[in-house]
Write a protein that holds these residues in place. Structure first.
Motif, short mmCIF file in Angstrom:
data_model
loop_
_atom_site.label_atom_id
_atom_site.label_comp_id
_atom_site.label_asym_id
_atom_site.label_seq_id
_atom_site.Cartn_x
_atom_site.Cartn_y
_atom_site.Cartn_z
N SER A 1 1.12 -1.34 -0.15
CA SER A 1 -0.25 0.07 -0.12
C SER A 1 0.80 1.07 -0.18
CB SER A 1 -0.90 -0.26 0.80
OG SER A 1 -1.58 1.08 1.39
N TYR A 2 0.35 1.94 -0.70
CA TYR A 2 1.45 3.43 -0.83
C TYR A 2 1.51 3.94 0.77
CZ TYR A 2 1.68 8.48 0.00
OH TYR A 2 1.93 9.78 0.02
N TYR A 3 0.91 3.39 1.98
CA TYR A 3 0.75 4.03 3.09
C TYR A 3 2.29 3.42 3.69
CZ TYR A 3 -4.26 5.55 2.74
OH TYR A 3 -4.58 6.32 1.90
N PHE A 4 2.42 2.63 3.06
CA PHE A 4 3.71 1.93 3.57
C PHE A 4 4.87 1.84 2.54
CE2 PHE A 4 0.12 -0.97 5.20
CZ PHE A 4 0.31 -0.46 6.27
N THR A 5 4.62 3.33 1.84
CA THR A 5 6.24 4.07 1.26
C THR A 5 7.33 4.23 1.60
OG1 THR A 5 4.33 4.77 -0.44
CG2 THR A 5 4.60 2.40 -1.22
N LYS A 6 8.23 4.91 0.83
CA LYS A 6 9.66 5.47 1.19
C LYS A 6 8.67 7.23 1.07
CE LYS A 6 13.98 8.07 0.36
NZ LYS A 6 14.69 6.82 -0.04
N GLN A 7 8.04 6.87 -0.22
CA GLN A 7 6.71 8.61 -0.43
C GLN A 7 6.31 8.96 0.61
OE1 GLN A 7 8.81 10.25 -2.70
NE2 GLN A 7 7.39 11.82 -2.17
N ALA A 8 5.28 7.55 1.44
CA ALA A 8 4.29 7.91 1.65
C ALA A 8 4.77 8.59 3.17
CB ALA A 8 3.26 7.04 2.19
N MET A 9 6.26 8.35 3.91
CA MET A 9 6.89 8.76 4.79
C MET A 9 7.76 10.05 4.78
SD MET A 9 7.89 7.60 7.78
CE MET A 9 9.44 7.59 9.02
N LEU A 10 7.82 10.51 3.59
CA LEU A 10 9.05 11.20 3.73
C LEU A 10 7.34 13.02 3.11
CD1 LEU A 10 11.10 10.64 0.56
CD2 LEU A 10 11.51 10.99 2.96
N ASN A 11 6.52 12.25 2.71
CA ASN A 11 5.37 13.35 2.07
C ASN A 11 5.02 13.15 3.61
OD1 ASN A 11 5.67 13.47 -0.23
ND2 ASN A 11 3.93 11.87 -0.49
N THR A 12 4.84 12.73 4.94
CA THR A 12 4.07 12.74 6.44
C THR A 12 5.14 14.00 6.49
OG1 THR A 12 3.37 10.56 6.64
CG2 THR A 12 3.40 11.26 8.28
N TYR A 13 6.34 14.02 6.87
CA TYR A 13 6.85 15.66 7.49
C TYR A 13 7.66 16.04 6.34
CZ TYR A 13 6.92 11.30 11.21
OH TYR A 13 6.04 10.44 12.05
N ASN A 14 6.86 16.50 5.43
CA ASN A 14 7.30 17.48 3.91
C ASN A 14 7.11 18.71 4.65
OD1 ASN A 14 8.11 17.76 1.58
ND2 ASN A 14 5.84 18.72 0.63
N ALA A 15 5.74 18.65 5.36
CA ALA A 15 5.85 20.19 5.86
C ALA A 15 6.91 20.84 7.49
CB ALA A 15 4.50 20.53 6.72
N SER A 16 6.63 22.24 7.24
CA SER A 16 7.89 22.52 8.41
C SER A 16 6.88 23.01 9.22
CB SER A 16 8.84 23.74 7.57
OG SER A 16 9.80 23.16 6.61
#
Length: 282
Positions: free
Chosen positions: A253-268
């Motif tokens: 699932s997208y929710y377990f991908t590296k990109q999801a992890m990065l997007n989760t903490y993308n905002a400062s």
């Protein structure tokens, strides 16, 4: 099919075969060959997609099975009463017993003689499973009381050794029906609606302990249900992914991908600043 070939010699001496039609635009038929392990779980041996259930298809299928698995003494092949299966067995396996599925035969009797379904079911299956002649004759007389024609039909058009345990030339190990093939047909119901090429790449049987699981890699599904509900490849799916040299990340699932992890903490997250400034602003 290496694991199946190695495991076959430890399974009962019964192969159950069946054919089921495919529902895609170009049609076709899925042929399967199965047996059972020591715990009576379904153990897959082979499958093929052919144009239809005809003499050539079944004979080709049986020759491939014999080539891969050899021929064990006292082997019994169980199927419905399809004429092409019987013809193919006679041509390929000259020393093998061919037994018919008792359930399919019961349905034939019920349709042909229009007898009471429940009473016929009880008497016929009791006769089929009988371990001695005394019990066999007792239940055959029960069938006589329902319709005299059944007594002539069973030995003449079907032959006792095809369906009755007491007359069988080989042990059937309680495999009186082709139900295990029907179970596989149900498990592959969605696959049967796909075109031939995608369908043939979706059937994977993975042995885990005493259990066989069916993995549908395209639909991200497994009969263990972990793949479906967790949206992460289960151990059975991972075995298929490794075997096919696929990228496991594509089946998460997208929710377990590296990109999801990065997007989760993308905002400062900006610091609140000095407390004095906060107090003066209020």
């Amino acid at each position: 099919m290496g694991q199946s070939i190695l495991g076959w010699k430890h399974c009962i001496l019964v192969i159950v075969v069946d054919g089921t039609f495919l529902k895609a635009a170009f049609g076709g038929t899925l042929l399967t060959a199965l047996t059972q392990d020591a715990n009576r779980n379904i153990f897959p041996l082979a499958f093929a997609i052919t144009d239809s259930e005809n003499n050539n298809s079944w004979e080709w299928f049986f020759r491939k099975i014999k080539q891969c698995y050899g021929e064990r003494e006292e082997l019994c092949i169980v199927s419905d009463r399809h004429e092409s299966i019987e013809n193919a067995i006679k041509n390929v396996y000259t020393n093998v017993t061919h037994g018919v599925c008792s359930y399919h035969l019961f349905c034939n009797i019920k349709t042909k003689f229009r007898t009471d379904a429940e009473a016929t079911n009880i008497a016929f299956h009791a006769a089929a499973k009988a371990y001695n002649m005394e019990d066999f004759e007792k239940y055959m007389k029960d069938l006589d009381s329902l319709h005299k024609g059944i007594r002539n039909f069973l030995p003449n058009e079907v032959k006792y050794e095809k369906w009755a345990r007491i007359y069988s030339k080989s042990r059937r190990y309680a495999a009186m029906t082709s139900n295990i093939a029907e179970s596989i047909n149900v498990a592959l119901k969605e696959m049967r609606e796909l075109p031939v090429e995608p369908a043939s790449t979706l059937i994977y049987s993975v042995q885990s302990g005493l259990t066989t699981n069916i993995v549908n890699i395209a639909k991200k599904s497994c009969t263990c249900n972990k793949f479906d509900l967790d949206e992460l490849p289960c151990e059975h799916a991972m075995a298929v992914i490794r075997k096919m040299n696929l990228q496991y990340k594509k089946y998460c699932s997208y929710y377990f991908t590296k990109q999801a992890m990065l997007n989760t903490y993308n905002a400062s997250i900006h610091p609140l600043g000095d407390q004095k400034h906060m107090e003066s602003s209020t």
